[in-house]
Design an enzyme around this catalytic site. Structure first.
Site, PDB file in Angstrom:
ATOM      1  CG  ASP A   1      -1.872   1.154   1.280  1.00 53.27           C
ATOM      2  OD1 ASP A   1      -2.444   1.418   2.361  1.00 53.27           O
ATOM      3  OD2 ASP A   1      -2.019   1.833   0.232  1.00 53.27           O
TER       4      ASP A   1
ATOM      5  CG  ASP B   1      -1.899   5.375  -1.779  1.00 57.02           C
ATOM      6  OD1 ASP B   1      -2.623   5.656  -2.772  1.00 57.02           O
ATOM      7  OD2 ASP B   1      -2.115   4.388  -1.043  1.00 57.02           O
TER       8      ASP B   1
ATOM      9  CG  ASP C   1      -5.033   4.617  -0.338  1.00 59.77           C
ATOM     10  OD1 ASP C   1      -5.369   5.109  -1.434  1.00 59.77           O
ATOM     11  OD2 ASP C   1      -4.636   3.437  -0.195  1.00 59.77           O
TER      12      ASP C   1
ATOM     13  CG  ASP D   1      -5.284   2.896  -4.205  1.00 60.64           C
ATOM     14  OD1 ASP D   1      -4.457   3.185  -3.325  1.00 60.64           O
ATOM     15  OD2 ASP D   1      -5.982   3.748  -4.813  1.00 60.64           O
TER      16      ASP D   1
ATOM     17  CG  ASN E   1     -15.384   7.977  -6.565  1.00 62.35           C
ATOM     18  OD1 ASN E   1     -15.012   7.597  -7.679  1.00 62.35           O
ATOM     19  ND2 ASN E   1     -16.479   8.670  -6.360  1.00 62.35           N
TER      20      ASN E   1
ATOM     21  CG  ASN F   1     -17.013   5.754  -9.173  1.00 62.88           C
ATOM     22  OD1 ASN F   1     -16.223   6.276  -9.960  1.00 62.88           O
ATOM     23  ND2 ASN F   1     -18.068   6.383  -8.676  1.00 62.88           N
TER      24      ASN F   1
ATOM     25  CD  GLU G   1     -18.418  10.109  -9.143  1.00 64.78           C
ATOM     26  OE1 GLU G   1     -17.564   9.496  -9.815  1.00 64.78           O
ATOM     27  OE2 GLU G   1     -19.038   9.604  -8.212  1.00 64.78           O
TER      28      GLU G   1
ATOM     29  CB  SER H   1     -12.847 -18.102  10.028  1.00 66.68           C
ATOM     30  OG  SER H   1     -13.705 -18.686  10.995  1.00 66.68           O
TER      31      SER H   1
END
Lengths: 419, 122
Positions: free
Chosen positions: A28, A30, A32, A49, A73, A75, A89, A107
């Site tokens: 990861d 960055d 985030d 991401d 975002n 999407n 958007e 689990s």
């Protein structure tokens, strides 16, 4: 013997251990909490991401300046419609009330699964273990196929979809907004050790539907006498309230939290005890009763209380589970929070069994064959189906509205970058 | 049980080795090579398998060759241990002859083994 003691592996080992300990993505860049890497808590567990070098770009956030210049975002919807100059958007998602799905689970929620062909000599081949590296680096969990956050096609051929895929179908603006914050062995007690890995910015992100589904480990353990370690209703009340206060300070206003009850696990012994375990199918020499007894003797049973030949113990375990479910119900009806609405839902496994038998199935086909304990993929997707239908009937506002722009989104953005 | 998981793992692996030999009608040696051959090289999985076979393979061959089951093999190799006061854990039906006698027989078989003394929770 400890491969991590080799100097050149020490650093990566340390990173992997930290990732597993904190349930945070190993890769990861960055930071985030979203990753471009599948396993080690990557996008098999939470939305992929779309820009791992920009910490302000991640699934679930409200769009930055209507995503005119970049997909903030993830999407897959961004840019400006050249016909009228309106940002896509804004055109397709404004007012559609996007929302994410977040599971706080164990689990079962992470979909723990050991493929039976790993243990079945007659079915074993070169292909049997191709998925072993992925499974090991996902802690033997398969969240990408789970009933709540699964985004890959079901391997069991059942047509029911996960809750995430249903939310995405209802509103394509929800694309990639899923988080499976689950852990093997999780319970009301140890959730506090990894709830920080939940990623939601109260000011910047869309509301979320959070499912709290600790369905077993508060009454399940491997001790020779499992009862003393079972969570009491008082303990559960206090711990769940801590969790809810944590959520209230992290979830954007307009979120929803659903407390999922515990099952009646006597189903396991009743439907499995005299069936052969995969290790015993070749020579007809190991039943699940023997397997359960072996696990309990070694004190490594996932749930001695229900996986026991002792009927009294099984009944007692179910009684405690029911008390804990009633505690969750009580919390849901009496406690109020500013940033989310709180509901309770029964874990009505009997309804799933009935549905499955209606389709000509057998109850034992709903349980993981190798561990004889976890609900398998079919059960998880049938549970998702029942969950969705209940909410549609009783609390449709939780799921948001159908987005009338879905067809245009598909036309302009196709699969929105996939998963 | 401090080594419950390694005992469970050992019994599962030895069971698979035994059943692969049965299904394909091969030797135990051949079955272990087949199993390691099925494993991908990723994460050193195949290498680890070859290493385990190198360390324990010859004793597993002797013990299974003496018609001992996975429970006995894993107790002799020290992956399973019955601590004082602990019950005797076994997955398969107990052997006809007394457990202690079978165990002692197994230990005699591997006593001459060139393998290392088994670290307890190896």
């Amino acid at each position: 013997s400890d491969i991590c003691s080799l100097p050149f592996l020490a650093k990566i080992c340390q990173k992997i251990k930290l990732s597993i300990k904190n349930s945070m993505p190993f890769k990861d860049v960055d930071s985030d909490k979203h990753s471009v890497f599948p396993t080690l808590r990557g996008y098999h567990w939470r939305g992929r991401d779309c820009n791992d070098s920009d910490k302000t770009a991640y699934p679930g956030r409200r769009p930055d300046n209507w995503d005119v210049h970049q997909d903030s975002n993830c999407n897959g919807i961004w840019g400006v419609d050249p016909k009228d100059g309106i940002p896509y958007e804004k055109k397709f998602c404004e007012g559609s009330q996007p929302r994410g799905i977040i599971l706080l689970g164990d689990s079962a929620g992470a979909h723990f699964h050991i493929p039976p062909n790993w243990l079945t000599a007659s079915q074993m081949s070169l292909h049997s273990f191709l998925n072993l590296p992925t499974a090991l680096t996902d802690e033997l969990d398969w969240p990408q196929f789970s009933g709540v956050t699964g985004f890959l096609d079901s391997t069991s051929g059942i047509e029911e979809k996960s809750i995430y895929l249903r939310l995405r179908k209802r509103n394509h603006c929800n694309h990639r907004d899923y988080q499976n914050i689950s852990r093997n062995g999780a319970s009301s007690q140890n959730l506090r050790k990894f709830i920080e890995s939940l990623s939601r910015n109260q000011a910047l992100d869309h509301p979320a539907i959070v499912i709290y589904a600790m369905i077993g480990n508060d009454v399940c353990n491997g001790k020779s006498d499992p009862v003393p370690q079972m969570t009491t209703p008082e303990q559960l009340y206090s711990r769940v309230m801590q969790t809810l206060h944590h959520l209230n300070s992290h979830l954007p206003n307009g979120s929803h939290v659903i407390l999922y009850g515990l099952p009646d696990g006597t189903f396991l012994w009743d439907n499995l005890h005299n069936r052969y375990h995969p290790l015993g199918q070749l020579n007809k020499d190991v039943t699940y009763a023997q397997f359960f007894s072996f696990l309990s003797c070694l004190q490594v049973s996932p749930c001695h209380g229900w996986m026991s030949s002792n009927k009294t113990l099984r009944t007692l375990t179910s009684e405690r589970a029911e008390q804990l479910s009633n505690t969750l119900k009580k919390i849901a009806t009496s406690e109020k929070f500013t940033n989310f609405h709180l509901f309770y839902m029964d874990f009505a496994f009997q309804e799933i069994i009935d549905e499955w038998q209606k389709r000509g199935g057998q109850p034992w086909q709903l349980i993981e064959p190798v561990d004889g304990f976890h609900p398998n993929e079919v059960a998880s997707l049938l549970l998702a189906d029942r969950f969705w239908k209940k909410l549609q009937l009783q609390q449709p506002q939780v799921l948001g509205k159908e987005n009338p722009f879905n067809p245009q989104i598909e036309k302009v953005f196709g699969d929105q970058g996939g998963h | 049980h401090p080594n419950g998981h390694s005992c469970l793992g050992c019994v599962a692996v030895v069971s698979v080795i035994e059943q692969l030999a049965q299904v394909h009608n091969t030797s135990i040696q051949g079955s272990m090579e087949r199993l390691c051959g099925y494993l991908p090289e990723k994460l050193f999985l195949k290498t680890t398998c070859d290493l385990v076979v190198h360390m324990f393979g010859s004793d597993i061959i002797k013990l299974l060759g003496a018609h001992m089951n996975a429970d006995v093999v894993c107790h002799v190799l020290d992956f399973c241990k019955q601590d004082p006061g602990q019950p005797q854990c076994h997955l398969y039906p107990l052997p006809k002859e007394a457990w202690k006698f079978t165990l002692e027989k197994g230990r005699q078989i591997v006593k001459k083994s060139s393998s290392l003394k088994y670290p307890r929770s190896s």
